[in-house]
Design a protein around this motif. Structure first.
Motif, PDB file in Angstrom:
ATOM      1  N   GLU A   1       9.690  -9.020   1.875  1.00  0.00           N
ATOM      2  CA  GLU A   1      10.020  -9.290   0.066  1.00  0.00           C
ATOM      3  C   GLU A   1      10.381  -7.539  -0.901  1.00  0.00           C
ATOM      4  N   SER A   2       9.461  -7.667  -0.733  1.00  0.00           N
ATOM      5  CA  SER A   2       9.456  -6.144  -1.784  1.00  0.00           C
ATOM      6  C   SER A   2      10.087  -4.861  -1.301  1.00  0.00           C
ATOM      7  N   ARG A   3      10.871  -4.704   0.011  1.00  0.00           N
ATOM      8  CA  ARG A   3      11.206  -3.434   0.695  1.00  0.00           C
ATOM      9  C   ARG A   3      12.830  -4.555   1.093  1.00  0.00           C
ATOM     10  N   LYS A   4      12.637  -5.859   0.693  1.00  0.00           N
ATOM     11  CA  LYS A   4      14.620  -5.741   0.753  1.00  0.00           C
ATOM     12  C   LYS A   4      15.773  -5.027   0.348  1.00  0.00           C
ATOM     13  N   THR A   5      15.931  -4.998  -1.024  1.00  0.00           N
ATOM     14  CA  THR A   5      16.499  -4.115  -1.392  1.00  0.00           C
ATOM     15  C   THR A   5      16.653  -2.956  -0.792  1.00  0.00           C
ATOM     16  N   ASN A   6      15.696  -1.974  -0.541  1.00  0.00           N
ATOM     17  CA  ASN A   6      16.302  -0.991   0.594  1.00  0.00           C
ATOM     18  C   ASN A   6      16.949  -1.384   1.621  1.00  0.00           C
ATOM     19  N   ALA A   7      16.546  -2.451   2.144  1.00  0.00           N
ATOM     20  CA  ALA A   7      16.988  -2.595   3.708  1.00  0.00           C
ATOM     21  C   ALA A   7      18.016  -3.167   3.484  1.00  0.00           C
ATOM     22  N   VAL A   8      18.600  -3.415   2.377  1.00  0.00           N
ATOM     23  CA  VAL A   8      19.759  -4.508   2.058  1.00  0.00           C
ATOM     24  C   VAL A   8      21.087  -2.696   2.308  1.00  0.00           C
ATOM     25  N   LYS A   9      20.442  -1.803   1.470  1.00  0.00           N
ATOM     26  CA  LYS A   9      21.191  -0.524   0.668  1.00  0.00           C
ATOM     27  C   LYS A   9      21.208  -0.258   2.411  1.00  0.00           C
ATOM     28  N   ILE A  10      20.461  -0.081   3.479  1.00  0.00           N
ATOM     29  CA  ILE A  10      20.732   0.534   4.446  1.00  0.00           C
ATOM     30  C   ILE A  10      21.227   0.000   5.650  1.00  0.00           C
ATOM     31  N   MET A  11      21.206  -1.383   4.999  1.00  0.00           N
ATOM     32  CA  MET A  11      22.527  -2.102   6.217  1.00  0.00           C
ATOM     33  C   MET A  11      24.479  -2.026   5.826  1.00  0.00           C
ATOM     34  N   GLU A  12      23.641  -2.111   4.837  1.00  0.00           N
ATOM     35  CA  GLU A  12      25.242  -1.654   3.608  1.00  0.00           C
ATOM     36  C   GLU A  12      26.099  -0.101   3.768  1.00  0.00           C
ATOM     37  N   ARG A  13      25.385   0.628   4.239  1.00  0.00           N
ATOM     38  CA  ARG A  13      25.571   1.950   3.706  1.00  0.00           C
ATOM     39  C   ARG A  13      25.842   2.416   5.796  1.00  0.00           C
ATOM     40  N   GLU A  14      24.680   1.720   6.619  1.00  0.00           N
ATOM     41  CA  GLU A  14      25.544   1.943   7.829  1.00  0.00           C
ATOM     42  C   GLU A  14      26.887   1.228   8.436  1.00  0.00           C
ATOM     43  N   ALA A  15      26.279  -0.032   7.881  1.00  0.00           N
ATOM     44  CA  ALA A  15      28.190  -1.026   8.611  1.00  0.00           C
ATOM     45  C   ALA A  15      28.931  -0.257   7.767  1.00  0.00           C
TER      46      ALA A  15
END
Length: 112
Positions: A73-87
């Motif tokens: 959960e502590s890394r969720k924001t970073n992971a979402v940004k990565i997913m959005e950017r890569e998509a």
């Protein structure tokens, strides 16, 4: 669904593509539906591999379940940004991800 996706799926179901025909034999119409499924799966894996690499590069621990990515959960924001950017790079647009709906606190709690 995005109109471009629906249009592409209809196109894949309407005519054979040589690269697909090399992998599968058959002349019946059902092969065209298998072709659409094959391409959907292929592109999903291509995108997920990009996401997995970026998560690893950023030292974000993750676990995959099909097309889902579990992260702390502590890394969720970073992971979402990565997913959005890569998509966005991969498809040309970024999907709408509601990070508030991504928290499932009871999922990992031990049963009593």
């Amino acid at each position: 669904l995005y109109p471009e996706f629906v249009d592409r799926m209809n196109e894949l179901k309407s005519k054979p593509y040589p690269e697909f025909s090399k992998r599968f034999n058959g002349g019946d119409k059902s092969i065209l539906y298998k072709q659409a499924s094959f391409y959907g799966t292929y592109y999903e894996v291509q995108l997920m591999e990009r996401i997995w690499k970026k998560l690893s590069d950023k030292k974000i621990p993750y676990l995959t379940i099909h097309d889902a990515v579990l992260v702390p959960e502590s890394r969720k924001t970073n992971a979402v940004k990565i997913m959005e950017r890569e998509a966005k790079i991969f498809f040309g647009y970024s999907p709408a991800i509601d990070a508030k709906k991504l928290i499932r606190p009871n999922l990992c709690k031990p049963k009593k």
